[in-house]
Design a protein around this motif. Structure first.
Motif, short mmCIF file in Angstrom:
data_model
loop_
_atom_site.label_atom_id
_atom_site.label_comp_id
_atom_site.label_asym_id
_atom_site.label_seq_id
_atom_site.Cartn_x
_atom_site.Cartn_y
_atom_site.Cartn_z
N THR A 192 -9.41 9.54 3.68
CA THR A 192 -8.95 8.34 3.82
C THR A 192 -8.63 7.93 5.13
OG1 THR A 192 -7.91 9.04 1.45
CG2 THR A 192 -7.12 6.84 2.61
N SER A 193 -8.17 8.50 5.88
CA SER A 193 -8.13 7.91 7.40
C SER A 193 -9.01 7.81 7.93
CB SER A 193 -7.20 9.11 8.23
OG SER A 193 -7.95 10.46 8.36
N ASP A 194 -10.13 8.52 7.72
CA ASP A 194 -11.59 8.32 8.37
C ASP A 194 -12.28 6.86 7.69
OD1 ASP A 194 -13.46 8.94 10.16
OD2 ASP A 194 -14.32 10.77 8.87
N LEU A 408 2.08 11.09 18.93
CA LEU A 408 1.84 9.65 18.33
C LEU A 408 2.83 8.89 18.08
CD1 LEU A 408 -0.58 11.39 15.61
CD2 LEU A 408 -1.15 9.85 17.52
N LEU A 409 4.31 9.08 17.98
CA LEU A 409 5.21 8.18 17.88
C LEU A 409 5.32 7.42 19.35
CD1 LEU A 409 7.91 10.05 16.49
CD2 LEU A 409 7.22 7.96 15.49
N GLN A 410 5.08 8.48 20.47
CA GLN A 410 5.05 7.86 21.88
C GLN A 410 3.98 6.96 21.90
OE1 GLN A 410 4.30 10.05 25.31
NE2 GLN A 410 6.06 9.17 26.43
N GLY A 411 2.76 7.25 21.58
CA GLY A 411 1.66 6.59 21.85
C GLY A 411 1.62 5.13 20.86
N TYR A 412 2.17 5.21 19.66
CA TYR A 412 2.31 4.26 18.59
C TYR A 412 3.14 3.14 19.45
CZ TYR A 412 3.71 1.15 15.00
OH TYR A 412 3.97 -0.01 14.13
N GLY A 413 4.66 3.60 20.03
CA GLY A 413 5.40 2.81 20.73
C GLY A 413 4.77 2.00 21.85
N HIS A 414 4.10 2.74 22.63
CA HIS A 414 3.39 2.18 24.09
C HIS A 414 2.31 1.12 23.65
CE1 HIS A 414 6.13 4.37 26.58
NE2 HIS A 414 5.54 5.50 26.46
N SER A 415 1.68 1.64 22.45
CA SER A 415 0.68 0.61 21.97
C SER A 415 1.08 -0.58 21.62
CB SER A 415 -0.33 1.13 20.96
OG SER A 415 0.36 1.48 19.86
N GLN A 416 2.20 -0.73 20.85
CA GLN A 416 2.81 -2.00 20.64
C GLN A 416 3.22 -2.64 21.75
OE1 GLN A 416 5.77 -0.97 17.49
NE2 GLN A 416 4.48 -1.82 16.17
N THR A 475 -1.69 3.74 14.31
CA THR A 475 -1.11 3.69 13.06
C THR A 475 -1.62 4.67 11.92
OG1 THR A 475 -0.61 1.47 13.48
CG2 THR A 475 -0.41 1.98 11.29
N ILE A 476 -2.77 4.80 12.22
CA ILE A 476 -3.57 5.67 11.18
C ILE A 476 -2.97 7.01 11.60
CG2 ILE A 476 -5.77 6.57 10.40
CD1 ILE A 476 -6.96 3.77 11.12
N LEU A 478 -0.52 8.13 13.09
CA LEU A 478 0.95 8.59 12.92
C LEU A 478 1.14 8.66 11.36
CD1 LEU A 478 3.49 8.88 13.91
CD2 LEU A 478 4.11 6.30 13.83
N HIS A 479 0.63 7.95 10.48
CA HIS A 479 0.79 8.14 9.16
C HIS A 479 0.06 9.39 8.61
CE1 HIS A 479 1.64 3.63 8.69
NE2 HIS A 479 2.26 4.40 7.52
N LYS A 480 -1.13 9.80 9.35
CA LYS A 480 -1.77 11.23 8.92
C LYS A 480 -0.80 12.24 9.50
CE LYS A 480 -5.56 12.42 11.27
NZ LYS A 480 -6.80 12.55 11.63
N ALA A 481 -0.15 12.15 10.66
CA ALA A 481 0.79 13.32 11.42
C ALA A 481 1.88 13.23 10.32
CB ALA A 481 1.18 13.04 12.61
N LEU A 482 2.43 12.24 9.74
CA LEU A 482 3.55 12.30 9.12
C LEU A 482 3.44 12.91 7.75
CD1 LEU A 482 5.27 8.84 9.90
CD2 LEU A 482 6.06 11.27 10.54
N GLY A 483 2.23 12.98 7.15
CA GLY A 483 1.78 13.31 5.76
C GLY A 483 2.21 12.38 4.67
N GLY A 484 2.30 13.47 3.47
CA GLY A 484 2.61 12.57 2.37
C GLY A 484 1.36 12.71 1.41
N ASN A 485 1.61 12.04 0.40
CA ASN A 485 0.64 11.81 -0.78
C ASN A 485 -0.35 10.53 -0.45
OD1 ASN A 485 -1.14 11.94 -2.96
ND2 ASN A 485 0.65 11.50 -4.37
N TRP A 486 -1.65 10.82 -0.33
CA TRP A 486 -2.40 9.81 0.02
C TRP A 486 -3.38 9.29 -1.36
CZ3 TRP A 486 -4.53 8.43 5.50
CH2 TRP A 486 -3.61 8.68 6.39
N GLN A 487 -3.07 10.22 -2.36
CA GLN A 487 -4.17 9.87 -3.47
C GLN A 487 -3.51 8.38 -4.25
OE1 GLN A 487 -6.56 11.98 -4.73
NE2 GLN A 487 -6.98 10.27 -6.07
#
Length: 494
Positions: A192-194, A408-416, A475-476, A478-487
């Motif tokens: 899904t992330s790909d 990724l949290l740091q990268g996401y913050g700096h990208s914003q 964004t992608i 960070l969501h992937k790193a945080l895990g969770g159900n993507w189904q």
């Protein structure tokens, strides 16, 4: 000792049977005691993160792109690797059922007809077939040397799992199936992330190509104006060479962006399990790059242990190896077997099912490998080493997961922050274009200044798209790193 005396003892042993080997205990970490209560880069200024919010299911819908939503659904339904993963789960389920079958008796049934002929010249039993009557001297038949019979019956065998060896193997098989289910969920996340990544990169390449084409048009007009100035004596060959170089550099970007666009389309075709032609029909319309409209909820660090598939797989690996270790220990203890063979046997088929034709045999046996040259101990030691390695693997997975999230949290913050600064720069170039046009209309500047300002504006537009792509990538990730159900189900709006 009579059989009726042995039976109560055997039943008592079965009822008092106990499993051997250490029971699995889930490892404790500092996260379980809430020592690690917040991420280090949780509160970077300018970021849009929600600590207390729950992870949003189907978070990619916050890009507000129906085509993307449908792509994700199609990929999860059509991707060949996911279909292969489903078959592996079926295999694991069948293997678990096969192992569980050893916990119940094995019953074989059969029927048939038999005939035998005894040899009178057999040195062992030949003399027992006939005898001579000492009075009359006649030969008497003691045993019928030719006989036949019909038979029907069953053979029952059962290993009494007194020490839990089979139970441990069943538990290990069940855990292995759990691992495959978790792996399929992790594979769903990866695919899904790909899909999201390649779709956004394709749209970004399309938008950047449109900007490059517009910039090339502006630079071509600039080149024509420079040539006129050179002919009129107000320009130099150096100005014309610079204008040509800038135009050529911009035009050279177009085929590179087309290559990138096509590469992402082909990757999407593979992820969707479609041919390139089928995938190409999905993207006939050029559309701008969508923007993410939402907040990324990070949750508590302790929740990561149950959301990340790699951590869950590593934890299940410890559990499976622990059960296999216990099974190896139980294999060193005695094995108790119960067997029986009830049936019917008769010379004539009509008498086969009468009460007088009933026959049976039963036995209780024990098997204990008291000496094997240390093989059993070596197997137990090997399983212990596997368990110790799985514990280290779990620790490594936890450390790597938290390191990835922090990065990724740091990268996401700096990208914003980067997007904000680039947007300010774009606004500045827009004001520069407006100012150059005003000066030109007032006769205070030539048109070359206007074209140069427009060139700067188009270049900044390209950098804005590149910044949006970088933020989308973070964004992608960070969501992937945080895990969770993507189904997802079949509703693209869910």
């Amino acid at each position: 000792m009579k059989l009726y005396q042995v039976a109560p003892i055997a039943v008592a042993m079965i009822l008092a049977g106990c499993a051997v080997g250490p029971d699995y205990q889930k490892p404790q970490t500092s996260l379980d005691s809430n020592v690690y209560q917040a991420y280090l880069h949780q509160n970077i200024p300018g970021t849009e993160l929600g600590e207390s919010q729950a992870l949003k299911h189907a978070w990619w819908t916050q890009f507000n792109d129906p085509i993307l939503n449908q792509l994700v659904i199609d990929a999860q339904n059509q991707a060949i690797p996911l279909k292969i993963a489903a078959q592996r789960i079926r295999m694991a389920q069948s293997y678990q059922s096969a192992i569980e079958s050893f916990k119940v008796p094995t019953v074989n049934i059969g029927a048939g007809f038999g005939n035998y002929q005894l040899s009178k010249n057999d040195p062992l039993i030949g003399s027992a077939i006939t005898a001579i009557n000492p009075i009359s001297g006649e030969e008497l038949g003691l045993v019928d040397d030719n006989n036949s019979a019909f038979f029907a019956g069953a053979t029952i065998a059962w290993e009494v799992d007194l020490f839990g060896r089979i139970d441990r193997q069943v538990n290990a098989a069940a855990i292995r199936k759990e691992q495959l289910v978790i792996m399929r969920g992790g594979l769903t996340t990866l695919i899904t992330s790909d899909v999201i990544h390649n779709y956004l990169q394709m749209r970004g390449a399309q938008e950047r190509k449109q900007i490059a084409l517009q910039t090339a048009e502006d630079q071509l007009r600039t080149l024509e104006l420079v040539r006129l100035m050179v002919k009129s004596g107000f320009g130099s060959d150096l100005d014309e060479a610079r204008a040509k170089a800038m135009l050529a550099a911009t035009q050279s970007m177009v085929p590179q962006l087309e290559i990138a666009e096509n590469a992402h389309k082909q990757r999407l075709a593979i992820l969707l399990g479609e041919t390139p032609l089928q995938s190409h029909k999905r993207f006939t319309q050029v559309m701008p790059l969508p923007s993410f409209d939402g907040v990324i909820p990070t949750g508590l660090p302790s929740e990561l242990l149950n959301r990340r598939p790699d951590i869950r797989i590593a934890e299940r690996e410890m559990a499976a190896v622990s059960e296999e270790r216990a099974a190896a220990i139980a294999a060193q203890y005695p094995k108790v077997f119960l067997t029986g063979a009830p049936g019917v046997l008769a010379k004539d088929f009509d008498d086969l099912f009468s009460s007088d034709s009933i026959a049976w045999a039963a036995s209780v046996g024990i098997s204990w490998n008291v000496f094997d040259g240390g093989r059993g101990d070596a197997i137990v030691e090997m399983q212990q080493a596997r368990f110790d390695a799985s514990v280290l693997g779990y620790q490594q997975s936890v450390i790597a997961a938290f390191g990835e999230v922090e990065t990724l949290l740091q990268g996401y913050g700096h990208s914003q922050q980067y997007v904000l600064l680039i947007n300010e720069a774009e606004n500045a170039t827009n004001r520069a274009v407006d100012k150059a046009k005003s000066l030109y209309r007032a006769g205070l500047s030539d048109y070359l200044s206007v074209l140069d300002a427009q060139r700067q504006q188009n270049m900044m537009k390209d950098r804005v798209v590149a910044a949006k792509l970088q933020t989308a990538h973070m964004t992608i990730g960070l969501h992937k790193a945080l895990g969770g159900n993507w189904q997802v189900d079949s509703d693209p709006s869910s």
